[in-house]
Structures are given as C-alpha cells and as structure tokens.
Scaffold this active site. Structure first.
Site, PDB file in Angstrom:
ATOM      1  N   ILE A  56       0.877  -1.170   0.000  1.00 18.12           N
ATOM      2  CA  ILE A  56       0.000   0.000   0.000  1.00 18.12           C
ATOM      3  C   ILE A  56       0.910   1.215   0.000  1.00 18.12           C
ATOM      4  O   ILE A  56       1.938   1.228   0.690  1.00 18.12           O
ATOM      5  CB  ILE A  56      -0.974   0.008   1.199  1.00 18.12           C
ATOM      6  CG1 ILE A  56      -1.896   1.242   1.127  1.00 18.12           C
ATOM      7  CG2 ILE A  56      -0.246  -0.053   2.532  1.00 18.12           C
ATOM      8  CD1 ILE A  56      -3.088   1.171   2.086  1.00 18.12           C
ATOM      9  N   ALA A  57       0.579   2.200  -0.810  1.00 22.39           N
ATOM     10  CA  ALA A  57       1.446   3.374  -0.884  1.00 22.39           C
ATOM     11  C   ALA A  57       0.656   4.588  -1.352  1.00 22.39           C
ATOM     12  O   ALA A  57      -0.297   4.475  -2.127  1.00 22.39           O
ATOM     13  CB  ALA A  57       2.600   3.118  -1.844  1.00 22.39           C
ATOM     14  N   GLU A  90       2.051  -7.785   6.844  1.00 23.11           N
ATOM     15  CA  GLU A  90       3.313  -7.685   7.585  1.00 23.11           C
ATOM     16  C   GLU A  90       3.808  -6.267   7.403  1.00 23.11           C
ATOM     17  O   GLU A  90       3.734  -5.724   6.302  1.00 23.11           O
ATOM     18  CB  GLU A  90       4.364  -8.629   6.986  1.00 23.11           C
ATOM     19  CG  GLU A  90       4.171 -10.064   7.330  1.00 23.11           C
ATOM     20  CD  GLU A  90       4.877 -10.976   6.330  1.00 23.11           C
ATOM     21  OE1 GLU A  90       5.601 -10.465   5.453  1.00 23.11           O
ATOM     22  OE2 GLU A  90       4.681 -12.180   6.433  1.00 23.11           O
ATOM     23  N   ASN A  95       8.225   1.269  10.803  1.00 26.29           N
ATOM     24  CA  ASN A  95       7.398   2.030   9.861  1.00 26.29           C
ATOM     25  C   ASN A  95       6.241   2.698  10.621  1.00 26.29           C
ATOM     26  O   ASN A  95       5.090   2.244  10.583  1.00 26.29           O
ATOM     27  CB  ASN A  95       6.880   1.100   8.757  1.00 26.29           C
ATOM     28  CG  ASN A  95       6.232   1.863   7.614  1.00 26.29           C
ATOM     29  OD1 ASN A  95       5.881   3.032   7.775  1.00 26.29           O
ATOM     30  ND2 ASN A  95       6.063   1.210   6.480  1.00 26.29           N
ATOM     31  N   TYR A 102      -2.611   1.498  10.308  1.00 31.26           N
ATOM     32  CA  TYR A 102      -3.306   0.236  10.587  1.00 31.26           C
ATOM     33  C   TYR A 102      -4.023   0.282  11.950  1.00 31.26           C
ATOM     34  O   TYR A 102      -5.136  -0.224  12.075  1.00 31.26           O
ATOM     35  CB  TYR A 102      -2.319  -0.938  10.531  1.00 31.26           C
ATOM     36  CG  TYR A 102      -1.628  -1.064   9.186  1.00 31.26           C
ATOM     37  CD1 TYR A 102      -2.339  -0.893   7.998  1.00 31.26           C
ATOM     38  CD2 TYR A 102      -0.263  -1.333   9.093  1.00 31.26           C
ATOM     39  CE1 TYR A 102      -1.708  -0.987   6.761  1.00 31.26           C
ATOM     40  CE2 TYR A 102       0.374  -1.439   7.857  1.00 31.26           C
ATOM     41  CZ  TYR A 102      -0.354  -1.254   6.706  1.00 31.26           C
ATOM     42  OH  TYR A 102       0.266  -1.344   5.484  1.00 31.26           O
TER      43      TYR A 102
HETATM   44  C1  LIG Z   1       1.636   4.480   5.176  1.00 31.14           C
HETATM   45  C2  LIG Z   1       1.071   5.334   4.034  1.00 31.14           C
HETATM   46  C3  LIG Z   1       0.488   4.391   2.966  1.00 31.14           C
HETATM   47  C4  LIG Z   1      -0.043   6.238   4.599  1.00 31.14           C
HETATM   48  O1  LIG Z   1      -0.630   6.925   3.498  1.00 31.14           O
HETATM   49  P1  LIG Z   1      -1.497   8.263   3.679  1.00 31.14           P
HETATM   50  O2  LIG Z   1      -2.339   8.389   2.444  1.00 31.14           O
HETATM   51  O3  LIG Z   1      -0.641   9.385   4.039  1.00 31.14           O
HETATM   52  O4  LIG Z   1      -2.407   7.871   4.936  1.00 31.14           O
HETATM   53  P2  LIG Z   1      -3.794   8.575   5.363  1.00 31.14           P
HETATM   54  O5  LIG Z   1      -3.756  10.018   4.999  1.00 31.14           O
HETATM   55  O6  LIG Z   1      -4.923   7.764   4.816  1.00 31.14           O
HETATM   56  O7  LIG Z   1      -3.724   8.418   6.937  1.00 31.14           O
HETATM   57  C5  LIG Z   1      -4.765   7.831   7.702  1.00 31.14           C
HETATM   58  C6  LIG Z   1      -4.335   7.799   9.154  1.00 31.14           C
HETATM   59  O8  LIG Z   1      -3.168   6.987   9.318  1.00 31.14           O
HETATM   60  C7  LIG Z   1      -2.298   7.580  10.301  1.00 31.14           C
HETATM   61  N1  LIG Z   1      -1.077   8.083   9.634  1.00 31.14           N
HETATM   62  C8  LIG Z   1      -0.780   8.041   8.317  1.00 31.14           C
HETATM   63  N2  LIG Z   1       0.447   8.561   8.084  1.00 31.14           N
HETATM   64  C9  LIG Z   1       0.928   8.950   9.287  1.00 31.14           C
HETATM   65  C10 LIG Z   1       2.138   9.556   9.700  1.00 31.14           C
HETATM   66  N3  LIG Z   1       3.113   9.885   8.811  1.00 31.14           N
HETATM   67  N4  LIG Z   1       2.333   9.806  11.012  1.00 31.14           N
HETATM   68  C11 LIG Z   1       1.382   9.486  11.928  1.00 31.14           C
HETATM   69  N5  LIG Z   1       0.178   8.918  11.580  1.00 31.14           N
HETATM   70  C12 LIG Z   1      -0.029   8.647  10.284  1.00 31.14           C
HETATM   71  C13 LIG Z   1      -3.080   8.732  10.896  1.00 31.14           C
HETATM   72  O9  LIG Z   1      -3.884   8.217  11.937  1.00 31.14           O
HETATM   73  C14 LIG Z   1      -3.946   9.155   9.706  1.00 31.14           C
HETATM   74  O10 LIG Z   1      -5.080   9.890  10.065  1.00 31.14           O
HETATM   75  P3  LIG Z   1      -4.959  11.498  10.267  1.00 31.14           P
HETATM   76  O11 LIG Z   1      -4.210  12.044   9.078  1.00 31.14           O
HETATM   77  O12 LIG Z   1      -6.394  11.925  10.325  1.00 31.14           O
HETATM   78  O13 LIG Z   1      -4.196  11.691  11.540  1.00 31.14           O
HETATM   79  C15 LIG Z   1       2.165   6.254   3.427  1.00 31.14           C
HETATM   80  O14 LIG Z   1       2.863   6.898   4.474  1.00 31.14           O
HETATM   81  C16 LIG Z   1       3.144   5.535   2.526  1.00 31.14           C
HETATM   82  O15 LIG Z   1       2.961   5.415   1.319  1.00 31.14           O
HETATM   83  N6  LIG Z   1       4.227   5.027   3.126  1.00 31.14           N
HETATM   84  C17 LIG Z   1       5.273   4.321   2.364  1.00 31.14           C
HETATM   85  C18 LIG Z   1       4.798   2.941   1.925  1.00 31.14           C
HETATM   86  C19 LIG Z   1       4.529   2.059   3.135  1.00 31.14           C
HETATM   87  O16 LIG Z   1       5.229   2.110   4.133  1.00 31.14           O
HETATM   88  N7  LIG Z   1       3.495   1.195   3.015  1.00 31.14           N
HETATM   89  C20 LIG Z   1       3.145   0.269   4.073  1.00 31.14           C
HETATM   90  C21 LIG Z   1       3.894  -0.998   3.913  1.00 31.14           C
HETATM   91  S1  LIG Z   1       3.421  -2.206   5.153  1.00 31.14           S
END
Ligand SMILES: CC(C)(COP(=O)(O)OP(=O)(O)OC[C@H]1O[C@@H](n2cnc3c(N)ncnc32)[C@H](O)[C@@H]1OP(=O)(O)O)[C@@H](O)C(=O)NCCC(=O)NCCS
Length: 134
Positions: A56-57, A90, A95, A102
């Site tokens: 997921i990204a 996983e 991270n 999650y």
């Molecule tokens: C993890 C990831 C997919 C989150 O994507 P995102 O679109 O920014 O997430 P969302 O905006 O939907 O966030 C939903 C909630 O998740 C949590 N969250 C997401 N990113 C966060 C951060 N950097 N720090 C703290 N909480 C976070 C928060 O609770 C957030 O809600 P809020 O913004 O109202 O506080 C993104 O950071 C990413 O692409 N990371 C790199 C790839 C990765 O690590 N994938 C997972 C592999 S297991």
C-alpha cells in the site's frame, strides 16, 4: 494505474521498490485484489477466506489526506465481496506511519518475525504481523 505508474510511485516511498514486472505478475493473478487512485494504491492477494495486503502506498506529495485510509476501505470491501473474513499483513517495526494507519483502521497485532526485513544498508528490522476480521 499501470504497472509502470505503480512501480514509479512505489520507488518514491520504498527502500526496496517492486519492478514493473513484479507489479505485472501480481496483477495478473486471478486472486489479486487491487484498488487504486491517481496518487495511491493497495494490492493484495486472496487465499481461501483470507486476503493478504502485499503493498500500500501514497505519493509523498499527497500523504495525510486520507488516501491510504480510503484504499484500505476499498480493499476491505473487495476482499469481502470475494468471500474473505480476515485480512492479513506484515509491516516493518520501524514504519511508524504505516503502523499508525493500521491502528487507526482496526488492525491488531498478532505476532513478530525477528529480523525479517533486510534494508539496502544491511540493517535488519523485525516484521510485525497484523490482521483484521471483516
Ligand atoms: C503508510 C502510508 C500508505 C499512509 O498513506 P497516507 O495516504 O498518508 O495515509 P492517510 O492520509 O490515509 O492516513 C490515515 C491515518 O493513518 C495515520 N497516519 C498516516 N500517516 C501517518 C504519519 N506519517 N504519522 C502518523 N500517523 C499517520 C493517521 O492516523 C492518519 O489519520 P490522520 O491524518 O487523520 O491523523 C504512506 O505513508 C506511505 O505510502 N508510506 C510508504 C509505503 C509504506 O510504508 N506502506 C506500508 C507498507 S506495510
């Protein structure tokens, strides 16, 4: 999103990005579960009554706007339609953004695999196993 776009986005957020070919292979499986938006995606695979989230990204320029949350919601819906009652994943123990995502979406920790991930710099990191009953 095409495999090329998926690989390009993944390279922006991952130390070990999947190639275009990897995305092509995963997407070609009949049990693939794939949801996408222009700036985010989630990809997994169904096995019997379980769906594993493989990737997921969200594009770094579009993070913290609820896109990953939406992808998880859509993924869960598709998995449910495919007859799944449980989601699995996983995640690396370091991270924090993913762990926060999650936790905020109802996943719980089931276990730990010590030193499961090996980064390009040689560092080993534990994998946290999580699941969600749907
Ligand atoms: C993890 C990831 C997919 C989150 O994507 P995102 O679109 O920014 O997430 P969302 O905006 O939907 O966030 C939903 C909630 O998740 C949590 N969250 C997401 N990113 C966060 C951060 N950097 N720090 C703290 N909480 C976070 C928060 O609770 C957030 O809600 P809020 O913004 O109202 O506080 C993104 O950071 C990413 O692409 N990371 C790199 C790839 C990765 O690590 N994938 C997972 C592999 S297991």
């Amino acid at each position: 999103m095409t495999p090329e776009q998926l690989s390009e986005l993944h390279a922006k957020v991952s130390d070990t990005p999947w190639s275009v070919q990897s995305f092509e292979e995963q997407l070609s499986h009949e049990n693939a579960v794939f949801v996408a938006h222009a700036q985010a995606f989630a990809l997994g695979r169904v096995t019997l009554d379980e769906a594993e989230l493989l990737q997921i990204a969200t594009n770094p320029n579009h993070q913290r706007r609820g896109l990953a949350k939406q992808m998880l919601c859509d993924f869960e819906h598709l998995a449910n339609v495919r007859g799944c009652s449980r989601l699995l994943l996983e995640v690396a123990a370091d991270n924090s953004p993913a762990l926060a995502l999650y936790s905020a979406t109802g996943w719980t920790r089931d276990g730990l695999r010590r030193g499961y991930y090996r980064y390009n710099n040689g560092q080993r990191v534990d994998a946290i196993l999580m699941s969600k009953t749907i």
